[in-house]
Design a protein around this motif. Structure first.
Motif, PDB file in Angstrom:
ATOM      1  N   ILE A  24       0.596  -1.246   0.099  1.00  0.00           N
ATOM      2  CA  ILE A  24       0.228  -0.076  -0.142  1.00  0.00           C
ATOM      3  C   ILE A  24       0.973   1.127  -0.053  1.00  0.00           C
ATOM      4  CG2 ILE A  24      -1.725   1.507   1.447  1.00  0.00           C
ATOM      5  CD1 ILE A  24      -2.795  -1.147   0.018  1.00  0.00           C
ATOM      6  N   ASN A  50      -9.676   4.516   1.814  1.00  0.00           N
ATOM      7  CA  ASN A  50      -9.318   4.097   0.574  1.00  0.00           C
ATOM      8  C   ASN A  50      -7.878   3.859   0.907  1.00  0.00           C
ATOM      9  OD1 ASN A  50      -7.724   4.966  -2.039  1.00  0.00           O
ATOM     10  ND2 ASN A  50      -9.410   3.349  -2.409  1.00  0.00           N
ATOM     11  N   TYR A  51      -7.639   2.598   0.401  1.00  0.00           N
ATOM     12  CA  TYR A  51      -6.099   2.081   0.488  1.00  0.00           C
ATOM     13  C   TYR A  51      -5.881   1.865  -1.078  1.00  0.00           C
ATOM     14  CZ  TYR A  51      -4.857   2.020   5.550  1.00  0.00           C
ATOM     15  OH  TYR A  51      -4.341   2.399   6.428  1.00  0.00           O
ATOM     16  N   HIS A  52      -4.674   2.217  -1.555  1.00  0.00           N
ATOM     17  CA  HIS A  52      -4.233   2.053  -2.890  1.00  0.00           C
ATOM     18  C   HIS A  52      -3.076   1.250  -2.909  1.00  0.00           C
ATOM     19  CE1 HIS A  52      -4.295   2.728  -7.125  1.00  0.00           C
ATOM     20  NE2 HIS A  52      -2.974   3.073  -7.189  1.00  0.00           N
ATOM     21  N   GLU A  53      -2.975   0.110  -3.768  1.00  0.00           N
ATOM     22  CA  GLU A  53      -1.702  -0.195  -4.102  1.00  0.00           C
ATOM     23  C   GLU A  53      -1.876  -0.345  -5.727  1.00  0.00           C
ATOM     24  OE1 GLU A  53      -1.534  -3.967  -2.444  1.00  0.00           O
ATOM     25  OE2 GLU A  53      -3.049  -4.968  -3.752  1.00  0.00           O
ATOM     26  N   TYR A  54      -0.616  -0.732  -6.623  1.00  0.00           N
ATOM     27  CA  TYR A  54      -0.631  -0.939  -7.867  1.00  0.00           C
ATOM     28  C   TYR A  54      -1.867  -1.893  -8.542  1.00  0.00           C
ATOM     29  CZ  TYR A  54       1.212  -1.813 -12.329  1.00  0.00           C
ATOM     30  OH  TYR A  54       1.320  -2.101 -13.933  1.00  0.00           O
ATOM     31  N   ARG A  55      -2.696  -1.312  -9.183  1.00  0.00           N
ATOM     32  CA  ARG A  55      -3.730  -2.070  -9.713  1.00  0.00           C
ATOM     33  C   ARG A  55      -4.911  -2.411  -8.933  1.00  0.00           C
ATOM     34  NH1 ARG A  55      -1.395  -6.332 -14.070  1.00  0.00           N
ATOM     35  NH2 ARG A  55      -0.186  -4.756 -15.372  1.00  0.00           N
ATOM     36  N   ASN A  56      -4.767  -2.116  -7.638  1.00  0.00           N
ATOM     37  CA  ASN A  56      -5.811  -2.471  -6.726  1.00  0.00           C
ATOM     38  C   ASN A  56      -6.164  -1.335  -5.809  1.00  0.00           C
ATOM     39  OD1 ASN A  56      -6.531  -5.333  -7.119  1.00  0.00           O
ATOM     40  ND2 ASN A  56      -4.604  -5.851  -6.305  1.00  0.00           N
ATOM     41  N   ASP A  57      -7.743  -1.145  -5.514  1.00  0.00           N
ATOM     42  CA  ASP A  57      -8.196  -0.039  -4.530  1.00  0.00           C
ATOM     43  C   ASP A  57      -9.075  -1.024  -3.466  1.00  0.00           C
ATOM     44  OD1 ASP A  57      -7.929   2.164  -7.010  1.00  0.00           O
ATOM     45  OD2 ASP A  57      -7.866   2.694  -4.773  1.00  0.00           O
ATOM     46  N   TYR A  58      -8.854  -0.748  -2.314  1.00  0.00           N
ATOM     47  CA  TYR A  58      -9.668  -1.080  -1.194  1.00  0.00           C
ATOM     48  C   TYR A  58     -10.512  -0.142  -0.636  1.00  0.00           C
ATOM     49  CZ  TYR A  58      -6.103  -4.885  -1.970  1.00  0.00           C
ATOM     50  OH  TYR A  58      -5.302  -5.901  -2.556  1.00  0.00           O
ATOM     51  N   TRP A  59     -11.777  -0.629  -0.124  1.00  0.00           N
ATOM     52  CA  TRP A  59     -12.764   0.526   0.309  1.00  0.00           C
ATOM     53  C   TRP A  59     -13.157  -0.167   1.621  1.00  0.00           C
ATOM     54  CZ3 TRP A  59     -13.240   5.379  -1.917  1.00  0.00           C
ATOM     55  CH2 TRP A  59     -12.654   5.394  -3.158  1.00  0.00           C
ATOM     56  N   SER A 117      -5.646  12.884   1.100  1.00  0.00           N
ATOM     57  CA  SER A 117      -4.851  11.467   1.195  1.00  0.00           C
ATOM     58  C   SER A 117      -3.418  11.570   1.527  1.00  0.00           C
ATOM     59  CB  SER A 117      -4.471  11.447  -0.470  1.00  0.00           C
ATOM     60  OG  SER A 117      -3.911  12.139  -1.155  1.00  0.00           O
TER      61      SER A 117
END
Length: 115
Positions: A31, A96-105, A50
């Motif tokens: 993340i 929201n947590y973001h990593e390469y190619r993925n978002d989590y909510w 952010s």
């Protein structure tokens, strides 16, 4: 997989304060960006603040000087301190947590500001 759970929402009068918290669990090593989004009633979700893995922060113009985002070093917690709340801050707030190619909510927490 990352799981996020928000808390801290509620009802407050205009000018008041709330502190939202987001608890994260799972695989957090990749993340690199965490944020809070606001969805007003009947409108689209928008980014309000952010923070990067390195601690750099960014704010929407509408909340600058009023909201503060922070996180712990382990990225297990992200907070949003909201001061001088306005009627237009009403809505659901999502972590929201973001990593390469993925978002989590997270599931969202309701904030209601009244006059």
């Amino acid at each position: 997989q990352v799981d996020l759970v928000e808390s801290g929402g509620g009802s407050v009068q205009a000018g008041g304060s709330l502190r939202l918290a987001c608890a994260a669990s799972g695989n957090l090593w990749s993340i690199h960006l965490m944020g809070w989004y606001h969805q007003p009633p009947g409108k689209q979700r928008e980014l309000v603040a952010s923070v990067t893995r390195g601690g750099a922060t960014n704010y929407a113009d509408s909340v600058k000087g009023r909201f503060t985002i922070s996180s712990d070093n382990a990225k297990k917690w992200v907070y949003l301190q909201m001061n001088s709340l306005k009627l237009e801050d009403t809505g659901v707030y999502y972590c929201n947590y973001h990593e390469y190619r993925n978002d989590y909510w997270g599931q969202g927490t309701q904030v209601t500001v009244s006059s």
